[in-house]
Each structure stands twice: as structure tokens, then as C-alpha cells.
Design an enzyme around this catalytic site. Structure first.
Site, PDB file in Angstrom:
ATOM      1  N   ASP A 185       0.887  -1.169   0.000  1.00 14.09           N
ATOM      2  CA  ASP A 185       0.000   0.000   0.000  1.00 14.09           C
ATOM      3  C   ASP A 185       0.923   1.217   0.000  1.00 14.09           C
ATOM      4  OD1 ASP A 185      -2.169   1.733   0.241  1.00 14.09           O
ATOM      5  OD2 ASP A 185      -2.154   1.628   2.425  1.00 14.09           O
ATOM      6  N   GLU A 227      -1.365  -1.627  -4.589  1.00  8.62           N
ATOM      7  CA  GLU A 227      -2.662  -0.971  -4.707  1.00  8.62           C
ATOM      8  C   GLU A 227      -2.543   0.223  -5.647  1.00  8.62           C
ATOM      9  OE1 GLU A 227      -5.126  -1.017  -1.141  1.00  8.62           O
ATOM     10  OE2 GLU A 227      -5.677   1.063  -1.536  1.00  8.62           O
ATOM     11  N   ASP A 273      -2.161   0.744   7.560  1.00  7.66           N
ATOM     12  CA  ASP A 273      -1.367   0.630   6.331  1.00  7.66           C
ATOM     13  C   ASP A 273      -0.973  -0.827   6.051  1.00  7.66           C
ATOM     14  OD1 ASP A 273      -0.990   3.521   5.554  1.00  7.66           O
ATOM     15  OD2 ASP A 273      -0.213   3.562   7.601  1.00  7.66           O
TER      16      ASP A 273
END
Lengths: 181, 181
Positions: free
Chosen positions: B14, B74, B146
């Protein structure tokens, strides 16, 4: 007895996802010498990770081939299209990654600073930048716009990111804010 | 005689300039097993090239330590602030660079796809994602937001980027578009 020479070889990068320009120059005292320039292109039919891989590998190869001691990357601007800004940012992130991974110190200048340093005014057209790069480095022909921007970036760094004042000090002739080549 | 095992170990990322989350999972048949997760932080007092160097080195270290066979990053969204978009793009470019440099195949999913796959709806809150990641991987405690997003990204990829339909097939209980854990 050998003479210790601190050779300064600067790699300038003008980052872009489609085309990333590069230019390598050497400083001999206050004189600049052209070493190489060109561009790395990524195929827009490939996936983003593949394109990032192309840019990263291309810049790594340029570093391995020309062995610069310093790197400079032009700061990029936000685009009117946010998606383009995001793509440009990723290309610049790949360029920075390749340079820092190779252990190079990286400086950054805005296009305004680069144009100011090379042409003498921040609003200079691409053609003016190309023209001055040819004159300053004594090139036989004009490099492409992307390569010229990368070389201009390297020239800007060679003069400490300063404009024509520093260049006049370095022996170049400056009149009315313009560099006389 | 040794048994040839095709171990699939997925690293989810991420990306972010300030904090990049990572999560590693393994697929054992259709079952998922947690391996590791955490985050890489860059110091906002450092220069951008230094911060990119921190992210690149951090991800490279995660890859070297946990030896994933596949990576997933992502997809990020454009921010209302174009400068933030540019910074986020550069962080994502560094993450992609580290992964492709390590020779990993990289897949990409939007946050919508990830949430759809893990929670069952694209508009799920961060807490719901964390909750489902804990349940799906049988964790003792909740990872940070996260790290949870990175693990969710890896889970999404483990199920072929598909939603709860695929997960129901894989033996998870799904009712009313929600996964029952």
C-alpha cells in the site's frame, strides 16, 4: 606520481513515462564537455509495472555505461489532467529510484531554474533551450528536445543551479540577461 | 525423493511517501497463511531523493527477507491536492521500481477491488478492512491500517482479484455479500 583528478561527471534527467531524456556532461575546470545524451522510451501498450521496469533498467544502464558522479532530475509540474500527474510522478519516482539505488547524489531543479541558467530567462521556448545547449557544449547537431532538456539540467547543476551571473563569472559572455554563444 | 511444491508467497504493498504498508501471505492450496506485515516510513525532513531511497531500500529489504514470488501494489487515486498526487505518484514509482528490479511479477488492484474482495463492498471503512484481515488470516491482533491495507491487497490477489464469489468457492462463508468470519 599521479595527479589526483576530481572528475565531475553530471547526469541530467528529464523524466517522463513515455520518454525520459538523459544527458551526460563533464566539468573540466570551468569548461563543460559533452559526453552523451539520448532518451529512454517505454511502450504505452505495456502495463505500468512493465513501463516502470523499462525506465528503471534504462537509467540503470545509462549510469553503468557513463559512470556519472552526480545526478540531477528536473522537477516536474502538476498537469491539468490529474491522471497524467500521477503517471508522471511514477515515472519520476522510477528515475529517482534508479539513481539513488546506484548510490548517486541527486539534485533537483525546476524547469524555470534550468531555463534561467541556460537561456537566461525562465520562459524560454524549447527551441531556445536546444539552441543554447548546442552552443554551450559545442555540439555538431541539435539533440532531441528531451535530451536537450536533460543536458540543460546538467548544465544548470554544473553552474551550481545559478543563472547567467555564475556563467559570466565562469568565462561565458553575458549581455542583457542573455548568454552570447 | 523430494516433493515439488509450488509455494505462492504474495507481497502486498500500500504505497505512500510518508508510510508504505507491506504484507506477506502464503497460499497453501486455498488456505491463506500470514507471514509478515509492517510499514516503511520516510522522514519528511529529508529531501525527496532521500525519501525515495528509504522507500526503495525498505521494499528491497522486505523482498530479500521474505522472498515473495508475486507482488501486488494498490492503485492510488488522484488527490484533491495536485502536489500530493505528484508525491504519491513518486512513492508508488519507487515501490514499483523496487519490485520489478527484484524480478517480481507485479499485479495492480484499485482500493475498490481490494475492499470488494476482502469486505464484500467497495465502500468499506478502514476498520472493516482491518477486521476482515484479522479474521481471514487468523491473526492474534490487528495490524496497523497501512499494513492491513497491504495484507488486504495480497488477499485480493490470492483470490485472483475477485470478490466474495471466489472466496465462497474457496470455502469461506459468505452471506448477503458479506464474508462471515
Amino acid at each position: 606520481m599521479t595527479l589526483a583528478v576530481n572528475l565531475v561527471r553530471i547526469l541530467g534527467i528529464d523524466p517522463g513515462l513515455r520518454v525520459t531524456g538523459f544527458g551526460v556532461i563533464e566539468m573540466h575546470g570551468k569548461q563543460l564537455r559533452y559526453v552523451a545524451s539520448g532518451c529512454i522510451k517505454s511502450n504505452d501498450k505495456h502495463s505500468l509495472p512493465e513501463r516502470i521496469a523499462t525506465l528503471f533498467a534504462g537509467i540503470s544502464e545509462v549510469v553503468a555505461t557513463y559512470q556519472p558522479t552526480q545526478a540531477v532530475v528536473e522537477k516536474v509540474f502538476v498537469n491539468v489532467n490529474p491522471q497524467s500527474t500521477l503517471l508522471l510522478g511514477q515515472a519520476r519516482g522510477a528515475a529517482l529510484s534508479a539513481l539513488v539505488h546506484a548510490g548517486l547524489p541527486v539534485a533537483e531543479y525546476t524547469a524555470l531554474q534550468v531555463k534561467q541558467a541556460v537561456v537566461g530567462q525562465g520562459k524560454a521556448a524549447k527551441e531556445q533551450v536546444q539552441h543554447m545547449v548546442v552552443k554551450l557544449l559545442g555540439l555538431a547537431g541539435a539533440p532531441t528536445a528531451d535530451a536537450a532538456d536533460a543536458l540543460a539540467c546538467a548544465i544548470c547543476h554544473a553552474h551550481g543551479g545559478q543563472g547567467l551571473g555564475a556563467m559570466a563569472t565562469a568565462g561565458y559572455r553575458v549581455r542583457g540577461g542573455r548568454l552570447l554563444a
